[in-house]
Design an enzyme around this catalytic site. Structure first.
Site, PDB file in Angstrom:
ATOM      1  N   TYR A  22     -59.537   9.531 -73.793  1.00 47.43           N
ATOM      2  CA  TYR A  22     -58.583   8.864 -73.300  1.00 47.43           C
ATOM      3  C   TYR A  22     -56.982   9.461 -72.862  1.00 47.43           C
ATOM      4  CZ  TYR A  22     -60.486   4.296 -76.094  1.00 47.43           C
ATOM      5  OH  TYR A  22     -61.328   4.061 -76.230  1.00 47.43           O
ATOM      6  N   SER A  23     -57.945  10.737 -71.961  1.00 47.96           N
ATOM      7  CA  SER A  23     -56.871  11.887 -71.228  1.00 47.96           C
ATOM      8  C   SER A  23     -56.113  11.056 -70.982  1.00 47.96           C
ATOM      9  CB  SER A  23     -57.390  12.894 -71.712  1.00 47.96           C
ATOM     10  OG  SER A  23     -56.828  13.752 -71.015  1.00 47.96           O
ATOM     11  N   ASN A  24     -54.865  11.150 -70.330  1.00 42.27           N
ATOM     12  CA  ASN A  24     -54.857  11.098 -68.999  1.00 42.27           C
ATOM     13  C   ASN A  24     -54.805  12.030 -67.820  1.00 42.27           C
ATOM     14  OD1 ASN A  24     -53.655   8.548 -69.604  1.00 42.27           O
ATOM     15  ND2 ASN A  24     -51.837   9.468 -70.693  1.00 42.27           N
ATOM     16  N   HIS A  25     -54.588  13.639 -69.274  1.00 42.33           N
ATOM     17  CA  HIS A  25     -55.064  14.687 -68.327  1.00 42.33           C
ATOM     18  C   HIS A  25     -56.720  14.541 -67.469  1.00 42.33           C
ATOM     19  CE1 HIS A  25     -55.241  18.901 -66.449  1.00 42.33           C
ATOM     20  NE2 HIS A  25     -56.894  18.958 -67.416  1.00 42.33           N
ATOM     21  N   ILE A  26     -57.237  14.548 -67.708  1.00 43.59           N
ATOM     22  CA  ILE A  26     -58.739  14.151 -67.223  1.00 43.59           C
ATOM     23  C   ILE A  26     -58.659  12.613 -66.062  1.00 43.59           C
ATOM     24  CG2 ILE A  26     -60.474  12.961 -67.710  1.00 43.59           C
ATOM     25  CD1 ILE A  26     -60.839  15.483 -68.878  1.00 43.59           C
TER      26      ILE A  26
END
Length: 295
Positions: free
Chosen positions: A75-79
């Site tokens: 659920y990474s916003n960085h990804i």
């Protein structure tokens, strides 16, 4: 710098807006509170994501790389941000995701895949040592050459990118606050502060005392060590990506008061901590506090 700078097709609102918050809780303590709205920089690569990625993207292109590889949770916003930035910069992207593949993809990974990111998965044991040469060499054997962006985007270039946040603030201030996940944003903000100002980071992780050493390490790597900051570790509300009813109540109340829906994994926890410190009298009367809304 133009308020609507363009970079590789990204329309950027820079400097990000600085908005004074009219809040009776702060006013009652004689504290002036302003929001640095980095969440409005760009909807696809918002806030500290753009700050931390900008110089890394430039470095990748200057070094002749055509592919970015990074790491993150499901659920990474960085990804998401790497996938979006790579598309705009014309760079291929690979996201190495912690844990096993699950289908259908959740909204975060579906968003990344839709923007052209190749998704790979890494078992949790290996993921813990993902930056060891043995692991990165194996990834290069599998995917070919790439520019490595660390999990969360925090490295020396990220620190330098985040140093620009205080430089954009024309208002005199005493304290600047931000959420802390990997430490790059706090490390950069503290390194860019004017004389006499200090920074407070609010850990979004339970047991986040280790982040103090991480921030020190990032500043050392960037050649910008400072002693003008500290980290609050008591406002994680259960741990990373966890929430408690009192956090939801704070978010709802803040939305009613100010018409802003707070991102809950990082930003709401930081602001709840800021208001708690105000209530506790941590900031003397007459203090001006800036809270960075990282998105």
């Amino acid at each position: 710098m133009s308020p609507h700078e363009r970079s590789a097709g990204l329309r950027l609102q820079l400097p990000s807006p600085l908005v004074e918050l009219d809040d009776d809780r702060a006013a009652a303590r004689g504290v002036r509170l302003l929001l640095k709205r980095d969440d409005l920089i760009n909807p696809e690569v918002p806030g500290n994501k753009w700050r931390k990625l900008r110089l890394n993207l430039d470095a990748a292109q200057k070094q002749g790389h055509d592919t970015l590889l990074t790491f993150g949770g499901a659920y990474s916003n960085h990804i998401r941000a790497i996938a979006a930035a790579g598309r705009h910069y014309g760079l291929a992207t690979i996201g190495v995701i912690r844990g096993e593949e699950h289908t259908p993809l959740n909204p975060s990974l579906a968003y990344a895949a839709d923007r052209g990111m190749r998704l790979a998965y890494m078992d949790r044991t290996t993921y813990r040592v993902k930056h060891e040469p043995e692991v990165t060499n194996r990834l290069r054997e599998e995917f070919g050459d790439f520019y490595l962006v660390p999990e969360g985007g925090s490295n020396a270039l990220a620190v330098r990118g985040c140093m620009e946040i205080p430089a954009e603030i024309a208002e005199p201030f005493d304290v600047i606050c931000c959420a802390v996940g990997t430490g790059g944003t706090l490390a950069g903000i503290a390194a860019g502060l004017p004389e006499g100002a200090r920074a407070i980071g609010f850990s979004a992780l339970k047991g986040g005392s280790f982040l103090t050493e991480d921030v020190r390490g990032l500043q050392a790597t960037a050649g910008t060590p400072t002693g003008n900051w500290r980290i609050e570790t008591g406002f994680h509300f259960g741990g990373f990506a966890k929430r408690r009813p009192e956090l939801d109540e704070f978010i709802a109340d803040f939305g009613q008061r100010h018409g802003i829906t707070l991102e809950w994994v990082y930003v709401a926890k930081m602001l709840a901590g800021v208001f708690a410190l105000i209530e506790q009298g941590t900031f003397p009367e007459g203090t001006t506090v800036i809270a960075v809304i990282t998105g």
